[in-house]
Design an enzyme around this catalytic site. Structure first.
Site, short mmCIF file in Angstrom:
data_model
loop_
_atom_site.label_atom_id
_atom_site.label_comp_id
_atom_site.label_asym_id
_atom_site.label_seq_id
_atom_site.Cartn_x
_atom_site.Cartn_y
_atom_site.Cartn_z
N ALA A 164 9.79 23.39 -11.88
CA ALA A 164 10.78 22.96 -11.08
C ALA A 164 10.39 21.55 -10.68
O ALA A 164 11.28 20.64 -10.74
CB ALA A 164 10.64 23.73 -9.47
N GLY A 210 2.41 29.89 -7.75
CA GLY A 210 3.36 30.51 -8.70
C GLY A 210 3.67 29.14 -9.53
O GLY A 210 4.63 28.52 -9.60
N GLY A 214 4.01 28.72 -12.46
CA GLY A 214 5.08 28.89 -13.62
C GLY A 214 6.43 28.55 -13.15
O GLY A 214 7.47 28.12 -13.64
N ASP A 215 6.57 28.75 -11.63
CA ASP A 215 8.07 28.28 -11.27
C ASP A 215 7.91 26.86 -10.56
O ASP A 215 8.66 26.04 -10.59
CB ASP A 215 8.16 29.24 -9.90
CG ASP A 215 8.59 30.74 -10.14
OD1 ASP A 215 9.80 30.70 -11.09
OD2 ASP A 215 8.03 31.67 -9.95
N LEU A 216 6.50 26.58 -9.89
CA LEU A 216 6.58 25.26 -9.03
C LEU A 216 6.53 24.29 -10.24
O LEU A 216 7.23 23.21 -9.78
CB LEU A 216 5.59 25.34 -8.16
CG LEU A 216 5.63 26.53 -7.04
CD1 LEU A 216 4.40 26.13 -6.05
CD2 LEU A 216 6.92 26.32 -6.46
#
Length: 391
Positions: free
Chosen positions: A179, A172, A174-176
């Site tokens: 973050a 992922g 888009g998340d990682l």
């Protein structure tokens, strides 16, 4: 002591992007207190489990990105819980949340309110489309997940086979990636505060982050006026730089510079190709026929044979399964698989280690993920003891 052991973080995040960011901070020594809504983070119940979902406190998803944190369950709409939260804000360094824009303001707990309780606070948000404070758009307030960010940011359009559909990446990103960028922003804000005494707002948007992630597509569009699309495992400006099927799997070869190309041709016993196509432009113009030659040669090798011939001379590697990663001695030596307790199960589990290595303050997971509300007495009890002492 970790490099960030002097920092305390209130973590109001859930699912993946926010928890991954605060997990990085926790691994580097920060005291991270996870403020969970009633019922806890929505991914606590997500599989997989070792054996029995009813007996185990949470699944692998939650364990992986919440290790080493403390947990308190608070309802920010409740006056008493809101007061407890604000009492913690007074004494922390950083607040991180990943709600939709405007959510914290509904509870009158936005950045401006919290700075009334802690004027040098660093307040960080991770949102799909950013926060109006750093650039207002009509997308803000919309929900977003990794899939949405990858779709909008160009990742899906440039991932997959040329004759296949747009495809999201396995992890992922888009998340990682968002973050990770947010963590960098927080640490930059900490450094700024050390120099000036000023806190600030840190805002990282998933859509913005995916545009940064697809930087190659951006400059290709700008330079050529053509929209890049899917190329499978190949690269638009480098060759050979691709995956090739072998007798028992797939391996990648990255022999795009002239020296590596000559070495590859020698190993394949095709020195004539090195002489005929000595430069990148010539190889790119003839990439289809050259790829066919390499593909035919690769099919005659096993993964071990191909990598064994190239390793040390030409960049190459097998395409590994996760099972093979678990068997890789390099991974073990680098502490990239870390055992942690799985409450309710009869054995430990392993999660991905921290890739940031430091000689004096080595980041490392500090135990399992917390049980819901596990640290209420420890954390709020400290506050109650301090209040009683003051009285």
């Amino acid at each position: 002591m970790g490099a960030l052991s002097n920092l305390r973080v209130l973590d109001l995040t859930q699912v993946l992007a926010g928890p991954y960011c605060t997990m990085l901070l926790a691994d580097m020594g920060a005291d991270v207190v996870k403020i969970e809504r009633p019922g806890g983070d929505m991914i606590r119940s997500n599989p997989p489990f070792v054996d029995d979902p009813e007996a185990e406190a949470y699944g692998g998803y939650f364990q992986s990105v919440n290790r080493g944190k403390k947990s308190i369950e608070l309802n920010l709409g409740d006056d008493e819980d809101r007061a407890d939260f604000l009492s913690l804000v007074e004494e922390v360094d950083i607040v991180v949340e990943n709600y939709r824009a405007g959510t914290m303001e509904k509870y009158d707990l936005g950045y401006e309110t919290l700075t009334e309780y802690n004027e040098d606070l660093i307040y960080s948000s991770i949102r799909g489309f950013g926060d109006p404070r750093t650039g207002a758009t009509d997308r803000q307030g919309q929900p977003s997940f990794d899939l949405i960010a990858q779709a909008l940011g160009g990742v899906m359009e440039t991932t997959g086979q040329p004759d296949g559909p747009p495809t999201k990446t396995g992890p992922g990103v888009g998340d990682l990636f968002t973050a990770t960028l947010n963590c960098i922003g927080i640490l930059a804000a900490v450094n700024h505060r050390e120099q000036t005494g000023e806190g600030q707002y840190v805002d990282t948007a998933m859509y913005d982050s995916m545009l940064s992630f697809t930087e190659r597509a951006v400059y290709q569009q700008s330079y050529t006026g053509e929209a890049p699309t899917r190329r499978g495992n190949s690269h638009p400006t480098l060759f050979p730089y691709n995956a090739f099927e072998t007798d028992d799997g797939y391996a990648v070869i990255a022999a795009f510079n002239n020296n590596h190309w000559a070495q590859l041709c020698e190993i394949m016993d095709r020195e004539d190709l090195a002489e005929e196509y000595p430069t990148t432009p010539k190889r790119l113009r003839n990439r289809d026929s050259l790829r066919e030659v390499i593909a035919d040669w690769a099919l005659e090798q096993t993964n071990d044979e191909l990598v064994g011939q190239l390793e040390g001379r030409v960049p190459a590697a097998p395409v590994q399964t996760t099972k093979e990663i678990f068997e890789d001695e390099h991974v073990r030596i680098r502490d990239m698989l870390v055992p942690v307790e799985q409450p309710g199960a009869d054995r430990d589990v392993e999660v991905a280690g921290n890739p940031i290595k430091m000689s004096e303050t080595m980041p490392q997971p500090r135990g399992r993920a917390p049980l819901l509300d596990e640290h209420r007495e420890e954390i709020l009890g400290e506050k109650e003891a301090e209040t009683a002492a003051d009285d």
